[in-house]
Design a protein around this motif. Structure first.
Motif, short mmCIF file in Angstrom:
data_model
loop_
_atom_site.label_atom_id
_atom_site.label_comp_id
_atom_site.label_asym_id
_atom_site.label_seq_id
_atom_site.Cartn_x
_atom_site.Cartn_y
_atom_site.Cartn_z
N GLY A 191 0.80 -1.21 0.00
CA GLY A 191 0.00 0.00 0.00
C GLY A 191 0.84 1.26 0.00
O GLY A 191 1.74 1.41 0.83
N MET A 192 0.54 2.14 -0.96
CA MET A 192 1.20 3.43 -1.06
C MET A 192 0.12 4.52 -1.14
O MET A 192 -1.06 4.24 -0.92
N SER A 193 0.52 5.74 -1.45
CA SER A 193 -0.42 6.86 -1.38
C SER A 193 -1.73 6.60 -2.13
O SER A 193 -2.81 6.91 -1.64
N ASP A 194 -1.63 6.02 -3.33
CA ASP A 194 -2.81 5.86 -4.17
C ASP A 194 -3.64 4.62 -3.86
O ASP A 194 -4.85 4.60 -4.15
N ASP A 195 -3.01 3.59 -3.28
CA ASP A 195 -3.75 2.33 -3.15
C ASP A 195 -3.78 1.76 -1.73
O ASP A 195 -4.28 0.66 -1.51
N TYR A 196 -3.29 2.52 -0.74
CA TYR A 196 -3.21 1.93 0.59
C TYR A 196 -4.57 1.58 1.19
O TYR A 196 -4.68 0.60 1.95
N PRO A 197 -5.68 2.32 0.90
CA PRO A 197 -6.96 1.88 1.46
C PRO A 197 -7.36 0.48 1.00
O PRO A 197 -7.93 -0.30 1.77
N ILE A 198 -7.01 0.14 -0.25
CA ILE A 198 -7.27 -1.21 -0.74
C ILE A 198 -6.36 -2.20 -0.04
O ILE A 198 -6.78 -3.28 0.38
N ALA A 199 -5.08 -1.83 0.12
CA ALA A 199 -4.12 -2.73 0.79
C ALA A 199 -4.58 -3.08 2.19
O ALA A 199 -4.39 -4.22 2.66
N LEU A 200 -5.18 -2.13 2.89
CA LEU A 200 -5.66 -2.40 4.25
C LEU A 200 -6.72 -3.50 4.25
O LEU A 200 -6.81 -4.29 5.20
N GLU A 201 -7.50 -3.57 3.20
CA GLU A 201 -8.52 -4.63 3.10
C GLU A 201 -7.88 -6.01 3.02
O GLU A 201 -8.52 -7.02 3.37
N TYR A 202 -6.64 -6.07 2.55
CA TYR A 202 -5.94 -7.35 2.40
C TYR A 202 -4.95 -7.61 3.53
O TYR A 202 -4.08 -8.46 3.42
N GLY A 203 -5.10 -6.87 4.62
CA GLY A 203 -4.32 -7.17 5.81
C GLY A 203 -2.99 -6.49 5.92
O GLY A 203 -2.13 -6.93 6.71
N SER A 204 -2.77 -5.41 5.18
CA SER A 204 -1.50 -4.70 5.30
C SER A 204 -1.24 -4.31 6.74
O SER A 204 -2.12 -3.82 7.44
N THR A 205 0.01 -4.50 7.17
CA THR A 205 0.42 -4.05 8.51
C THR A 205 1.41 -2.89 8.43
O THR A 205 1.82 -2.36 9.45
N MET A 206 1.80 -2.53 7.21
CA MET A 206 2.75 -1.43 7.02
C MET A 206 2.48 -0.78 5.67
O MET A 206 2.54 -1.45 4.64
N VAL A 207 2.19 0.52 5.69
CA VAL A 207 1.97 1.25 4.44
C VAL A 207 3.10 2.24 4.24
O VAL A 207 3.68 2.76 5.19
N ARG A 208 3.43 2.50 2.98
CA ARG A 208 4.53 3.39 2.61
C ARG A 208 3.94 4.57 1.85
O ARG A 208 3.52 4.42 0.70
N ILE A 209 3.90 5.72 2.50
CA ILE A 209 3.21 6.87 1.93
C ILE A 209 4.14 8.07 1.86
O ILE A 209 4.73 8.47 2.88
#
Length: 219
Positions: A191-209
């Motif tokens: 997950g990054m700036s444009d897609d991190y909300p979607i990444a959170l749905e898949y269990g992301s524990t670390m986002v890079r923004i």
């Protein structure tokens, strides 16, 4: 909206237990200091020289993450202080990190970067090569590396279905590898700036923004 306001807006969207890596590459130290004063402590850089220069002048409690492709001959520049190397994409790099961590009498956390995107230009292990390397037992011989999880960058596309497929694939890889590495294997960095909300749905524990915090990069 200033950096502090942007950070608070992003923090408000992150579930408990999800870490934010503020991608500060190509941004001057002054902007990192502004984010630091707002309470951000984890910063991501992609060039060892830039990271080392910033680390030397910025607060000592900053947690520096290497998020870009890392050449083996540059590991020694960051080994004394880097908290996590997120872009580990080859056996040669794994072995060099172990060597330099041992020289510095440290244990360095790493993430295994896996290539799941459509673009061939993106770096990362292909999953079969990674499975073979893990099966070889190489990681068991490395006392100065802690494998914390996996990382990927999704395909650069406006097709949300493709992005979701990439995130689903890396989530399945994370679950597959977790029993091999045990409790320390707790990080799914997607997950990054444009897609991190979607990444959170898949269990992301670390986002890079980066852009959503600092604005456009200053190359």
């Amino acid at each position: 909206m200033n950096i502090e306001e942007r950070l608070h807006r992003i923090w408000a969207t992150l579930p408990e237990g999800v870490s934010l890596v503020a991608v500060s590459k190509f941004h001057p130290a002054e902007r990192i200091e502004e984010a630091y004063r707002a309470g951000q402590r984890i910063f991501g850089e992609s060039r060892p020289q830039e990271m080392a220069a910033k680390q030397a002048t910025l607060p000592a409690d900053i947690e520096w993450h290497m998020i870009g492709h890392l050449q083996t001959n540059k590991v020694k520049m960051i080994a004394p202080f880097v908290a996590m190397i997120s872009s580990v994409d080859s056996d040669r790099l794994v072995e060099e990190i172990e060597k330099q961590a041992a020289k510095n009498e440290r244990t360095i956390d790493i993430l295994l970067e896996v290539h799941v995107a459509q673009e061939e230009t993106k770096s990362g292990w292909d999953i079969d090569s990674l499975r073979a390397y893990i099966t070889s037992g190489a990681f068991k011989r490395m006392a100065h590396i802690r494998v914390r999880g996996v990382m990927t960058i999704a395909s650069n596309t406006d097709d949300e279905a493709v992005v979701r497929r990439d995130f689903q694939t890396i989530r399945e890889i994370f679950e597959e590898l977790k029993p091999t590495f045990g409790e320390a294997f707790d990080t799914l960095s997607i997950g990054m700036s444009d897609d991190y909300p979607i990444a959170l749905e898949y269990g992301s524990t670390m986002v890079r923004i980066g852009t959503a915090i600092f604005g456009a990069r200053e190359y």
